[in-house]
Scaffold this motif. Structure first.
Motif, PDB file in Angstrom:
ATOM      1  N   MET A 281       0.826  -1.204   0.000  1.00 37.45           N
ATOM      2  CA  MET A 281       0.000   0.000   0.000  1.00 37.45           C
ATOM      3  C   MET A 281       0.861   1.256   0.000  1.00 37.45           C
ATOM      4  SD  MET A 281      -3.090  -0.832  -0.269  1.00 37.45           S
ATOM      5  CE  MET A 281      -3.636   0.844  -0.039  1.00 37.45           C
ATOM      6  N   GLN A 282       1.947   1.228   0.763  1.00 35.76           N
ATOM      7  CA  GLN A 282       2.825   2.395   0.818  1.00 35.76           C
ATOM      8  C   GLN A 282       3.493   2.644  -0.528  1.00 35.76           C
ATOM      9  OE1 GLN A 282       3.239   4.531   3.589  1.00 35.76           O
ATOM     10  NE2 GLN A 282       4.077   5.745   1.891  1.00 35.76           N
ATOM     11  N   CYS A 284       2.304   1.818  -3.456  1.00 38.71           N
ATOM     12  CA  CYS A 284       1.276   2.357  -4.356  1.00 38.71           C
ATOM     13  C   CYS A 284       1.047   3.845  -4.081  1.00 38.71           C
ATOM     14  CB  CYS A 284      -0.033   1.589  -4.175  1.00 38.71           C
ATOM     15  SG  CYS A 284       0.006  -0.117  -4.754  1.00 38.71           S
ATOM     16  N   THR A 285       0.974   4.193  -2.814  1.00 36.06           N
ATOM     17  CA  THR A 285       0.778   5.603  -2.446  1.00 36.06           C
ATOM     18  C   THR A 285       1.937   6.462  -2.944  1.00 36.06           C
ATOM     19  OG1 THR A 285      -0.468   4.957  -0.482  1.00 36.06           O
ATOM     20  CG2 THR A 285       0.431   7.183  -0.524  1.00 36.06           C
ATOM     21  N   ASP A 286       3.161   5.968  -2.770  1.00 33.91           N
ATOM     22  CA  ASP A 286       4.337   6.712  -3.220  1.00 33.91           C
ATOM     23  C   ASP A 286       4.326   6.885  -4.739  1.00 33.91           C
ATOM     24  OD1 ASP A 286       5.157   6.839  -0.613  1.00 33.91           O
ATOM     25  OD2 ASP A 286       6.622   5.205  -0.783  1.00 33.91           O
ATOM     26  N   ARG A 289       1.786   9.532  -5.785  1.00 34.54           N
ATOM     27  CA  ARG A 289       2.273  10.867  -5.440  1.00 34.54           C
ATOM     28  C   ARG A 289       3.367  11.321  -6.421  1.00 34.54           C
ATOM     29  NH1 ARG A 289       4.076   9.772  -0.640  1.00 34.54           N
ATOM     30  NH2 ARG A 289       2.075  10.111   0.375  1.00 34.54           N
ATOM     31  N   ILE A 301      -3.596   1.888  -8.679  1.00 33.76           N
ATOM     32  CA  ILE A 301      -4.500   2.223  -7.582  1.00 33.76           C
ATOM     33  C   ILE A 301      -5.260   0.973  -7.128  1.00 33.76           C
ATOM     34  CG2 ILE A 301      -6.539   3.558  -6.903  1.00 33.76           C
ATOM     35  CD1 ILE A 301      -5.648   5.703  -8.870  1.00 33.76           C
ATOM     36  N   ASN A 307      -8.208   0.076   0.385  1.00 35.81           N
ATOM     37  CA  ASN A 307      -7.380   1.213   0.799  1.00 35.81           C
ATOM     38  C   ASN A 307      -7.914   1.814   2.109  1.00 35.81           C
ATOM     39  OD1 ASN A 307      -5.534   3.252   0.842  1.00 35.81           O
ATOM     40  ND2 ASN A 307      -6.423   4.433  -0.823  1.00 35.81           N
ATOM     41  N   THR A 311      -5.924   1.763   5.641  1.00 35.92           N
ATOM     42  CA  THR A 311      -5.553   3.080   6.149  1.00 35.92           C
ATOM     43  C   THR A 311      -6.112   3.314   7.540  1.00 35.92           C
ATOM     44  OG1 THR A 311      -5.467   3.945   3.909  1.00 35.92           O
ATOM     45  CG2 THR A 311      -5.612   5.549   5.689  1.00 35.92           C
TER      46      THR A 311
END
Length: 320
Positions: A281-282, A284-286, A289, A301, A307, A311
């Motif tokens: 998940m981290q 994917c988030t990075d 961004r 995504i 998610n 979270t």
């Protein structure tokens, strides 16, 4: 020849034809005529003159000379088609090396290796043979042989005469040889980084190969992932991303995500926890961004509900 050297290509052929009329068994006029036209891209006119020479000199190695014409015109495919017709023992060293380069550019790597192995006995101290063996073996995925030939080539070649493509082939061989026989893979990675660093420092006619370096790291990571060596795959790609910084490609980051996903999938579905999923998940988030406009966002995504759960869930031991 003087007219040719001063680019009087309308006048020079008249005198070449006169020379042929005086002495039709002298090959010089035929060859100089043909190479003159090859220089200006008219290979067919030159080859027609060499076919005339074939009739006048039936024992002459005309096919090899026609290959020279194609080489002069930078038509490697045409040159190779005529080198293939020629007795290898009749070729000069420069012709054989040109033949090997032509095979490489046509991706005929196995044929190139066979050719170079044959001529090695004739010219055992020719460093270009080891250079071309490095190229062909690396492209043919004969990585141990590529590294062996690279070491011989580098030992006999001044550093300023080593090309970017040489370092690229060597770095690729170290990196893609995920089960090396003479060193650990960690040592091979160090050697690969060194070779690619030297490749990137070169500014020569082969410098375009630098654009392919990110793809090699992606391919090596994929190979490790396919072998379920997830920690090694992640360590390699993360090291490369740290090395490249902002120049690392989106596909390099996607490779990390793919590896984390494969690693998560390997865990039995009944025992997966939120903590197991958090690195994916981290990542994917990075990615989102860093690459907000990337065409692969729909692929990256994750499911919105997943998610939200990950979270908001404060218990890393909760089931995923």
């Amino acid at each position: 020849d003087i007219l040719r050297d001063y680019n009087y290509i309308d006048s020079a052929p008249v005198f070449y034809d006169q020379a042929i009329a005086v002495d039709p068994t002298n090959p010089d006029a035929y060859i100089n005529y043909a190479m003159m036209y090859a220089k200006y891209g008219d290979t067919q006119k030159g080859i027609a003159k060499l076919e005339q020479m074939r009739t006048a000199l039936p024992t002459y190695n005309v096919d090899a000379t026609i290959a020279d014409v194609y080489t002069m015109a930078q038509d490697e495919r045409g040159a190779t088609s005529f080198y293939e017709k020629t007795d290898l023992d009749l070729l000069r060293k420069d012709q054989v090396l040109s033949y090997a380069i032509g095979l490489y550019e046509q991706k005929k790597y196995v044929e190139g290796i066979a050719l170079l192995n044959k001529i090695r006995t004739k010219w055992p101290k020719e460093k270009q043979i080891n250079r071309l063996m490095l190229w062909h073996c690396a492209a043919a995925q004969h990585y141990d042989d590529a590294i062996t030939n690279a070491r011989v080539f580098l030992d006999m070649t001044p550093k300023d005469s080593v090309w970017s493509i040489d370092y690229f082939a060597l770095g690729s061989s170290y990196l893609m040889n995920t089960v090396p026989t003479t060193m650990t893979y960690a040592e091979a990675q160090d050697a690969a980084f060194d070779a690619f660093t030297q490749c990137e420092a070169k500014d020569d006619m082969w410098k375009a190969v630098k654009r392919n370096i990110p793809s090699v790291f992606t391919a090596a990571t994929t190979a490790l992932r396919d072998q379920k060596r997830y920690d090694e795959a992640l360590a390699l790609m993360r090291r490369y991303i740290a090395h490249r910084g902002k120049d690392a490609s989106a596909f390099n980051h996607i490779s990390v995500i793919q590896t984390l996903n494969a690693q998560l999938t390997e865990i039995d579905s009944d025992s997966r926890t939120m903590a197991d999923a958090q690195p994916l998940m981290q990542a994917c988030t990075d990615f989102i961004r860093q690459f907000p406009d990337n065409e692969n966002l729909d692929y990256i995504i994750p499911d919105p509900e997943m998610n939200r759960i990950i979270t908001e869930n404060s218990d890393p031991a909760a089931k995923f």
